[in-house]
Scaffold this motif. Sequence first.
Motif, PDB file in Angstrom:
ATOM      1  N   ALA A   1       0.838  -1.198   0.000  1.00  0.00           N
ATOM      2  CA  ALA A   1       0.000   0.000   0.000  1.00  0.00           C
ATOM      3  C   ALA A   1       0.870   1.243   0.000  1.00  0.00           C
ATOM      4  O   ALA A   1       2.028   1.219   0.426  1.00  0.00           O
ATOM      5  CB  ALA A   1      -0.916   0.016   1.217  1.00  0.00           C
ATOM      6  N   TRP A   2       0.287   2.324  -0.490  1.00  0.00           N
ATOM      7  CA  TRP A   2       0.883   3.658  -0.360  1.00  0.00           C
ATOM      8  C   TRP A   2      -0.014   4.470   0.553  1.00  0.00           C
ATOM      9  O   TRP A   2      -1.243   4.474   0.393  1.00  0.00           O
ATOM     10  CB  TRP A   2       1.001   4.340  -1.712  1.00  0.00           C
ATOM     11  CG  TRP A   2       2.064   3.759  -2.589  1.00  0.00           C
ATOM     12  CD1 TRP A   2       1.923   2.773  -3.516  1.00  0.00           C
ATOM     13  CD2 TRP A   2       3.444   4.150  -2.625  1.00  0.00           C
ATOM     14  NE1 TRP A   2       3.129   2.516  -4.117  1.00  0.00           N
ATOM     15  CE2 TRP A   2       4.081   3.351  -3.599  1.00  0.00           C
ATOM     16  CE3 TRP A   2       4.209   5.089  -1.933  1.00  0.00           C
ATOM     17  CZ2 TRP A   2       5.440   3.456  -3.901  1.00  0.00           C
ATOM     18  CZ3 TRP A   2       5.559   5.213  -2.240  1.00  0.00           C
ATOM     19  CH2 TRP A   2       6.162   4.404  -3.200  1.00  0.00           C
ATOM     20  N   PHE A   3       0.617   5.148   1.491  1.00  0.00           N
ATOM     21  CA  PHE A   3      -0.053   6.102   2.373  1.00  0.00           C
ATOM     22  C   PHE A   3       0.636   7.455   2.197  1.00  0.00           C
ATOM     23  O   PHE A   3       1.745   7.534   1.674  1.00  0.00           O
ATOM     24  CB  PHE A   3       0.051   5.664   3.835  1.00  0.00           C
ATOM     25  CG  PHE A   3      -0.782   4.459   4.170  1.00  0.00           C
ATOM     26  CD1 PHE A   3      -0.312   3.179   3.903  1.00  0.00           C
ATOM     27  CD2 PHE A   3      -2.024   4.593   4.750  1.00  0.00           C
ATOM     28  CE1 PHE A   3      -1.071   2.056   4.218  1.00  0.00           C
ATOM     29  CE2 PHE A   3      -2.792   3.483   5.069  1.00  0.00           C
ATOM     30  CZ  PHE A   3      -2.306   2.217   4.795  1.00  0.00           C
TER      31      PHE A   3
ATOM     32  N   PHE B   1      -4.692   6.634   3.689  1.00  0.00           N
ATOM     33  CA  PHE B   1      -4.562   5.631   2.647  1.00  0.00           C
ATOM     34  C   PHE B   1      -4.630   6.288   1.266  1.00  0.00           C
ATOM     35  O   PHE B   1      -5.451   7.185   1.034  1.00  0.00           O
ATOM     36  CB  PHE B   1      -5.690   4.615   2.803  1.00  0.00           C
ATOM     37  CG  PHE B   1      -5.811   3.645   1.668  1.00  0.00           C
ATOM     38  CD1 PHE B   1      -6.747   3.866   0.664  1.00  0.00           C
ATOM     39  CD2 PHE B   1      -5.019   2.526   1.599  1.00  0.00           C
ATOM     40  CE1 PHE B   1      -6.882   2.979  -0.382  1.00  0.00           C
ATOM     41  CE2 PHE B   1      -5.136   1.631   0.559  1.00  0.00           C
ATOM     42  CZ  PHE B   1      -6.078   1.855  -0.438  1.00  0.00           C
ATOM     43  N   VAL B   2      -3.775   5.820   0.358  1.00  0.00           N
ATOM     44  CA  VAL B   2      -3.780   6.315  -1.021  1.00  0.00           C
ATOM     45  C   VAL B   2      -4.199   5.198  -1.980  1.00  0.00           C
ATOM     46  O   VAL B   2      -5.127   5.370  -2.767  1.00  0.00           O
ATOM     47  CB  VAL B   2      -2.393   6.856  -1.410  1.00  0.00           C
ATOM     48  CG1 VAL B   2      -2.365   7.258  -2.883  1.00  0.00           C
ATOM     49  CG2 VAL B   2      -2.004   8.033  -0.531  1.00  0.00           C
TER      50      VAL B   2
ATOM     51  N   TYR C   1       4.523   7.207   1.802  1.00  0.00           N
ATOM     52  CA  TYR C   1       5.128   6.017   2.376  1.00  0.00           C
ATOM     53  C   TYR C   1       4.583   4.775   1.687  1.00  0.00           C
ATOM     54  O   TYR C   1       3.387   4.694   1.405  1.00  0.00           O
ATOM     55  CB  TYR C   1       4.789   5.901   3.863  1.00  0.00           C
ATOM     56  CG  TYR C   1       5.268   7.028   4.729  1.00  0.00           C
ATOM     57  CD1 TYR C   1       4.479   8.148   4.934  1.00  0.00           C
ATOM     58  CD2 TYR C   1       6.505   6.968   5.362  1.00  0.00           C
ATOM     59  CE1 TYR C   1       4.906   9.191   5.744  1.00  0.00           C
ATOM     60  CE2 TYR C   1       6.944   8.000   6.171  1.00  0.00           C
ATOM     61  CZ  TYR C   1       6.136   9.107   6.362  1.00  0.00           C
ATOM     62  OH  TYR C   1       6.574  10.140   7.159  1.00  0.00           O
ATOM     63  N   CYS C   2       5.448   3.795   1.451  1.00  0.00           N
ATOM     64  CA  CYS C   2       4.944   2.489   1.055  1.00  0.00           C
ATOM     65  C   CYS C   2       4.998   1.572   2.267  1.00  0.00           C
ATOM     66  O   CYS C   2       5.810   1.772   3.180  1.00  0.00           O
ATOM     67  CB  CYS C   2       5.706   1.902  -0.122  1.00  0.00           C
ATOM     68  SG  CYS C   2       7.400   1.437   0.197  1.00  0.00           S
TER      69      CYS C   2
ATOM     70  N   ARG D   1      -4.315  -7.048   2.695  1.00  0.00           N
ATOM     71  CA  ARG D   1      -4.655  -5.655   2.404  1.00  0.00           C
ATOM     72  C   ARG D   1      -5.499  -5.050   3.507  1.00  0.00           C
ATOM     73  O   ARG D   1      -6.291  -5.729   4.160  1.00  0.00           O
ATOM     74  CB  ARG D   1      -5.451  -5.572   1.099  1.00  0.00           C
ATOM     75  CG  ARG D   1      -4.676  -5.997  -0.110  1.00  0.00           C
ATOM     76  CD  ARG D   1      -5.607  -6.201  -1.267  1.00  0.00           C
ATOM     77  NE  ARG D   1      -6.100  -4.945  -1.796  1.00  0.00           N
ATOM     78  CZ  ARG D   1      -6.989  -4.881  -2.789  1.00  0.00           C
ATOM     79  NH1 ARG D   1      -7.480  -5.979  -3.301  1.00  0.00           N
ATOM     80  NH2 ARG D   1      -7.387  -3.705  -3.239  1.00  0.00           N
ATOM     81  N   SER D   2      -5.350  -3.763   3.675  1.00  0.00           N
ATOM     82  CA  SER D   2      -6.174  -3.025   4.617  1.00  0.00           C
ATOM     83  C   SER D   2      -6.062  -1.545   4.311  1.00  0.00           C
ATOM     84  O   SER D   2      -5.032  -1.081   3.827  1.00  0.00           O
ATOM     85  CB  SER D   2      -5.723  -3.271   6.056  1.00  0.00           C
ATOM     86  OG  SER D   2      -6.406  -2.419   6.960  1.00  0.00           O
TER      87      SER D   2
END
Length: 123
Positions: A34-36, A46-47, A96-97, A103-104
Motif C-alpha cells: 500500500a501507499w499512504f 490511505f492512497v 510512504y509504502c 490488504r487493509s
Amino acid sequence: VQLVESGGGLVQAGGSLKLSCAASGRTFGSYAVAWFRQAPGKEREFVADINRNRSGGSTSYADSVKGRFTISRDNARNTAYLQMNSLKPEDTAVYYCAAAPYRSYGPMTYAYWGQGTQVTVSS
C-alpha cells in the motif's frame, strides 16, 4: 521486509511523478503493498493498495486519487510503483509504502514501512 521509497520531488500542478518502493527479501510477492501519505498537521491517510500477486494483484484507491494515480508491482524486481498524474497542490505530502500479508485501508495493519519520500506540488 525492508522498503525504500524513491522518486519524490517538486512538480507543478498538473504534472506527474512516479514513486518506487524497492523491497528486500525473496517473499515480496507474498505481501500486499500500500501507499499512504501524510501532510503536515494531518493524519496518515490511505492512497492505494495492491493485493499479493497470488490473489490476482487487484487494486483499490482513495476517492481523492482515483483516476489520477495508478499502483502497480513488479515482483521480479521486488518493486512497487505509484504513478501519479494530474497532480494537485493538495497531493503535497510525505508518501510512504507499506507491506503486510493482507490488504487493509488502515495503517495499523502494516508492519513494514519505508522511510518516506516528499512530494511537493506547486500551484
